[in-house]
Design a protein around this motif. Structure first.
Motif, mmCIF file in Angstrom:
data_model
loop_
_atom_site.group_PDB
_atom_site.id
_atom_site.type_symbol
_atom_site.label_atom_id
_atom_site.label_comp_id
_atom_site.label_asym_id
_atom_site.label_seq_id
_atom_site.Cartn_x
_atom_site.Cartn_y
_atom_site.Cartn_z
ATOM 1 N N HIS A 168 -28.834 -56.581 18.673
ATOM 2 C CA HIS A 168 -29.304 -55.918 17.548
ATOM 3 C C HIS A 168 -29.065 -54.387 16.933
ATOM 4 O O HIS A 168 -28.733 -53.950 16.020
ATOM 5 C CB HIS A 168 -30.707 -56.282 17.475
ATOM 6 C CG HIS A 168 -31.681 -55.925 16.029
ATOM 7 N ND1 HIS A 168 -31.834 -56.581 14.962
ATOM 8 C CD2 HIS A 168 -32.162 -54.476 16.031
ATOM 9 C CE1 HIS A 168 -32.456 -55.979 14.276
ATOM 10 N NE2 HIS A 168 -32.744 -54.830 14.591
ATOM 11 N N HIS A 228 -26.902 -52.598 14.248
ATOM 12 C CA HIS A 228 -27.309 -51.585 13.323
ATOM 13 C C HIS A 228 -26.239 -50.545 13.235
ATOM 14 O O HIS A 228 -26.027 -49.732 12.126
ATOM 15 C CB HIS A 228 -28.677 -50.686 13.963
ATOM 16 C CG HIS A 228 -30.026 -51.436 13.422
ATOM 17 N ND1 HIS A 228 -30.414 -51.403 12.099
ATOM 18 C CD2 HIS A 228 -30.872 -51.918 14.037
ATOM 19 C CE1 HIS A 228 -31.081 -52.092 11.705
ATOM 20 N NE2 HIS A 228 -31.906 -52.445 13.056
ATOM 21 N N SER A 237 -35.105 -47.096 14.131
ATOM 22 C CA SER A 237 -35.619 -48.154 13.607
ATOM 23 C C SER A 237 -37.399 -48.181 14.038
ATOM 24 O O SER A 237 -37.802 -47.050 14.715
ATOM 25 C CB SER A 237 -35.181 -49.535 14.151
ATOM 26 O OG SER A 237 -35.291 -49.699 15.573
ATOM 27 N N GLY A 238 -37.896 -49.381 13.838
ATOM 28 C CA GLY A 238 -39.188 -49.424 14.163
ATOM 29 C C GLY A 238 -39.347 -49.621 15.754
ATOM 30 O O GLY A 238 -40.410 -49.154 16.274
ATOM 31 N N GLY A 239 -38.333 -50.023 16.514
ATOM 32 C CA GLY A 239 -38.197 -50.139 17.969
ATOM 33 C C GLY A 239 -37.702 -49.040 18.782
ATOM 34 O O GLY A 239 -37.863 -49.109 19.821
ATOM 35 N N GLY A 284 -39.524 -44.815 13.809
ATOM 36 C CA GLY A 284 -40.048 -45.548 12.775
ATOM 37 C C GLY A 284 -41.705 -45.869 13.347
ATOM 38 O O GLY A 284 -42.414 -45.618 12.370
ATOM 39 N N ASP A 333 -45.007 -45.092 11.341
ATOM 40 C CA ASP A 333 -46.073 -46.156 10.719
ATOM 41 C C ASP A 333 -47.370 -45.669 11.692
ATOM 42 O O ASP A 333 -48.402 -46.000 10.843
ATOM 43 C CB ASP A 333 -45.605 -47.459 11.516
ATOM 44 C CG ASP A 333 -44.236 -47.933 10.773
ATOM 45 O OD1 ASP A 333 -43.940 -47.615 9.568
ATOM 46 O OD2 ASP A 333 -43.466 -48.967 11.446
ATOM 47 N N GLY A 351 -43.961 -46.328 7.015
ATOM 48 C CA GLY A 351 -42.934 -45.391 6.804
ATOM 49 C C GLY A 351 -42.380 -45.140 5.302
ATOM 50 O O GLY A 351 -42.459 -44.069 4.765
ATOM 51 N N ASP A 391 -42.713 -41.604 2.946
ATOM 52 C CA ASP A 391 -41.781 -41.319 2.213
ATOM 53 C C ASP A 391 -41.799 -41.183 0.609
ATOM 54 O O ASP A 391 -41.653 -39.875 0.152
ATOM 55 C CB ASP A 391 -40.391 -42.316 2.258
ATOM 56 C CG ASP A 391 -39.155 -41.784 1.875
ATOM 57 O OD1 ASP A 391 -38.902 -40.579 1.140
ATOM 58 O OD2 ASP A 391 -38.066 -42.715 1.866
ATOM 59 N N GLY A 417 -33.607 -48.787 10.256
ATOM 60 C CA GLY A 417 -34.759 -48.836 9.025
ATOM 61 C C GLY A 417 -35.272 -47.287 8.606
ATOM 62 O O GLY A 417 -35.260 -47.134 7.361
ATOM 63 N N ASN A 436 -35.232 -43.506 4.855
ATOM 64 C CA ASN A 436 -35.845 -42.482 4.439
ATOM 65 C C ASN A 436 -35.281 -41.257 3.548
ATOM 66 O O ASN A 436 -34.178 -40.731 4.048
ATOM 67 C CB ASN A 436 -36.722 -41.771 5.741
ATOM 68 C CG ASN A 436 -37.421 -40.609 5.571
ATOM 69 O OD1 ASN A 436 -37.252 -39.396 5.451
ATOM 70 N ND2 ASN A 436 -38.876 -40.983 5.073
ATOM 71 N N THR A 440 -32.170 -51.538 6.840
ATOM 72 C CA THR A 440 -33.207 -52.106 7.367
ATOM 73 C C THR A 440 -32.657 -53.456 8.018
ATOM 74 O O THR A 440 -31.424 -53.875 7.612
ATOM 75 C CB THR A 440 -34.286 -52.472 6.289
ATOM 76 O OG1 THR A 440 -33.883 -53.042 5.255
ATOM 77 C CG2 THR A 440 -35.148 -51.084 5.972
ATOM 78 N N ASP A 441 -33.564 -54.045 8.698
ATOM 79 C CA ASP A 441 -33.062 -55.534 9.356
ATOM 80 C C ASP A 441 -32.283 -56.638 8.242
ATOM 81 O O ASP A 441 -33.062 -56.754 7.261
ATOM 82 C CB ASP A 441 -34.006 -56.295 10.281
ATOM 83 C CG ASP A 441 -34.558 -55.263 11.451
ATOM 84 O OD1 ASP A 441 -33.806 -54.530 11.777
ATOM 85 O OD2 ASP A 441 -35.405 -55.882 11.867
HETATM 86 O O1 KG4 Z 1 -34.760 -51.480 11.388
HETATM 87 P P1 KG4 Z 1 -35.781 -52.024 10.929
HETATM 88 O O2 KG4 Z 1 -35.871 -52.729 9.894
HETATM 89 O O3 KG4 Z 1 -36.558 -52.701 12.177
HETATM 90 C C1 KG4 Z 1 -36.441 -52.520 13.263
HETATM 91 O O4 KG4 Z 1 -35.470 -53.065 14.021
HETATM 92 O O5 KG4 Z 1 -37.415 -52.031 14.016
HETATM 93 O O6 KG4 Z 1 -36.849 -50.712 10.752
HETATM 94 C C2 KG4 Z 1 -38.112 -50.709 10.491
HETATM 95 C C3 KG4 Z 1 -38.692 -49.371 10.522
HETATM 96 C C4 KG4 Z 1 -40.465 -49.584 10.161
HETATM 97 O O7 KG4 Z 1 -40.937 -48.603 11.196
HETATM 98 C C5 KG4 Z 1 -40.263 -48.665 8.737
HETATM 99 O O8 KG4 Z 1 -41.720 -48.096 8.457
HETATM 100 C C6 KG4 Z 1 -39.291 -47.615 9.003
HETATM 101 O O9 KG4 Z 1 -38.265 -48.529 9.403
HETATM 102 N N1 KG4 Z 1 -38.909 -47.460 7.422
HETATM 103 C C7 KG4 Z 1 -38.946 -46.525 6.906
HETATM 104 C C8 KG4 Z 1 -38.585 -46.090 5.502
HETATM 105 N N2 KG4 Z 1 -38.095 -47.437 5.302
HETATM 106 C C9 KG4 Z 1 -38.397 -48.087 6.531
HETATM 107 N N3 KG4 Z 1 -39.676 -45.198 7.525
HETATM 108 C C10 KG4 Z 1 -39.392 -44.143 6.838
HETATM 109 N N4 KG4 Z 1 -39.230 -43.893 5.592
HETATM 110 C C11 KG4 Z 1 -38.593 -44.875 4.971
HETATM 111 N N5 KG4 Z 1 -38.281 -45.118 3.587
#
Ligand code: KG4
Ligand code: ZN
Length: 350
Positions: free
Chosen positions: A117, A121, A152-154, A179, A183, A196, A200, A287, A291, A318-319
């Motif tokens: 994954h 990305h 990302s979130g992780g 992320g 969050d 997130g 923003d 993800g 921002n 994003t994913d």
């Molecule tokens: O890559 P992703 O879709 O999933 C993972 O693989 O984790 O990332 C999700 C993360 C979440 O923490 C979400 O809050 C963050 O991306 N995120 C943002 C924005 N859009 C998504 N954080 C800040 N600003 C944004 N506009």
């Protein structure tokens, strides 16, 4: 490399590592369809509930795959291979996508391609502009070697990419991901998950210089965000003790200040990585690359330092399965196939 190959390489790709069920179709590395079904069910719990995510993937996967094939105008008989996200992620979610991919590859008697994954990305930057974007004068994809800040979130990583399938993680977070920092801060402010995008949104109206949050002093190219979360917690406890309406009255300025600090932590390390490696093509992915504060500051940094900056189209940040398809395409060309016994894995190792 199969350089003598003449028929097109048409792939079906599945992404199901977290709470998005996605299917993409690519032909010779061009994305023909990228269908994404989100899962609103988690909002009320303040985070992704793994059991509910797996169940939603089970419900979504067949309609999402059907919609992608239909949009691409591709029949199952035209597929050359099936790519899927093998790791990392929520194991129950990964199992739904991997079982589906394996069954389809077995039924169609075509190769199976297992994709990491985080590598996907990064390679989202090689997809190029979204369909319908007019041809730009500037090159829209980076040249090798390039750097990628994957947020990302992780995960939060700085990756040095020598070629599509040769990457090195040169910096990463020691605790929370970027992320998560967004969050968790949003949660402290009473905002719903995922916070997130909301930080923003409010930050656009706020003053980033209004509140000063600390920047951690971590050696090298690694990151840390847990101290920031604690600083925000104590700050909010202090302020709301004096004025219970503090958050509501100052939400845009708090969001702008939090976002400004997360962005400066990320970009200060990224600038250092570019200077140390001498690499001048810089990408962001994941993800958090959606921002608006990060995108703006990243492009400003590039202009100032004379570096080329690249950000994937929004739907590839994003994913999404398009990034699994592009990675699958390079693996297909390199003959990197997975056995039908390949198992999904929650672990993050490359
Ligand atoms: O890559 P992703 O879709 O999933 C993972 O693989 O984790 O990332 C999700 C993360 C979440 O923490 C979400 O809050 C963050 O991306 N995120 C943002 C924005 N859009 C998504 N954080 C800040 N600003 C944004 N506009
Ligand atoms: Zn992701």
């Amino acid at each position: 490399m199969h350089s003598t190959r003449t028929e097109p390489v048409t792939l079906l790709a599945i992404e199901s590592s977290c709470d998005e069920t996605s299917c993409a179709i690519s032909r010779d590395g061009v994305i023909l369809a990228n269908i994404i079904a989100g899962q609103a069910v988690h909002e009320q719990y303040g985070g992704v509930v793994p059991e509910l995510a797996s169940r939603a993937h089970m419900q979504n996967i067949v309609p999402v795959v059907d919609a992608a094939l239909k949009k691409a105008g591709v029949a199952l008989s035209e597929l050359s291979g099936i790519a899927f996200t093998q790791s990392p992620g929520l194991i129950g979610s990964l199992l739904v996508g991997s079982q589906f991919a394996k069954s389809l590859a077995q039924a169609l008697e075509i190769p199976l391609i297992a994709v990491h994954h985080m590598q996907a990305h990064v390679l989202a930057n090689l997809i190029g502009p979204a369909a319908g974007t007019p041809n730009l004068q500037q090159p829209t994809t980076p040249s090798f070697p390039f750097l990628c800040l994957t947020v990302s979130g992780g995960h939060t990583q700085i990756v040095l990419c020598h070629s599509p399938l040769k990457m090195e993680v040169i910096g990463e977070t020691l605790d929370d991901a970027a992320g998560e920092a967004f969050d968790k801060s949003a949660k402290l402010l009473g905002l719903p998950y995922p916070g997130g995008p909301l930080i923003d949104k409010y930050a656009r109206e706020g003053d980033p210089a209004r509140f000063a949050f600390p920047e951690p002093q971590i050696p090298g190219l690694n990151f840390s965000f847990s101290g920031l979360k604690t600083a925000i917690l104590y700050f909010l406890q202090d302020q709301t003790a004096k004025d219970p309406g503090f958050v509501t009255a100052n939400l845009p300025d708090i969001c702008a200040s939090v976002q400004g600090r997360i962005v400066s932590i990320l970009l200060n390390k990224y600038r250092r990585a570019a200077r140390e490696t001498g690499v001048t093509d810089l990408c962001v992915a994941g993800g958090v690359s959606a921002n608006s504060g990060l995108r703006k500051a990243f492009q400003e940094m590039g202009r100032k330092e004379g570096w080329n900056t690249f950000i994937p189209a929004f739907e590839y940040c994003t994913d999404n399965a398009a990034m699994i398809a592009i990675t699958g395409h390079y693996k297909f060309l390199a003959g990197e196939f997975a056995p039908l016994s390949a198992s999904a894995s929650a672990r993050a190792e490359w």
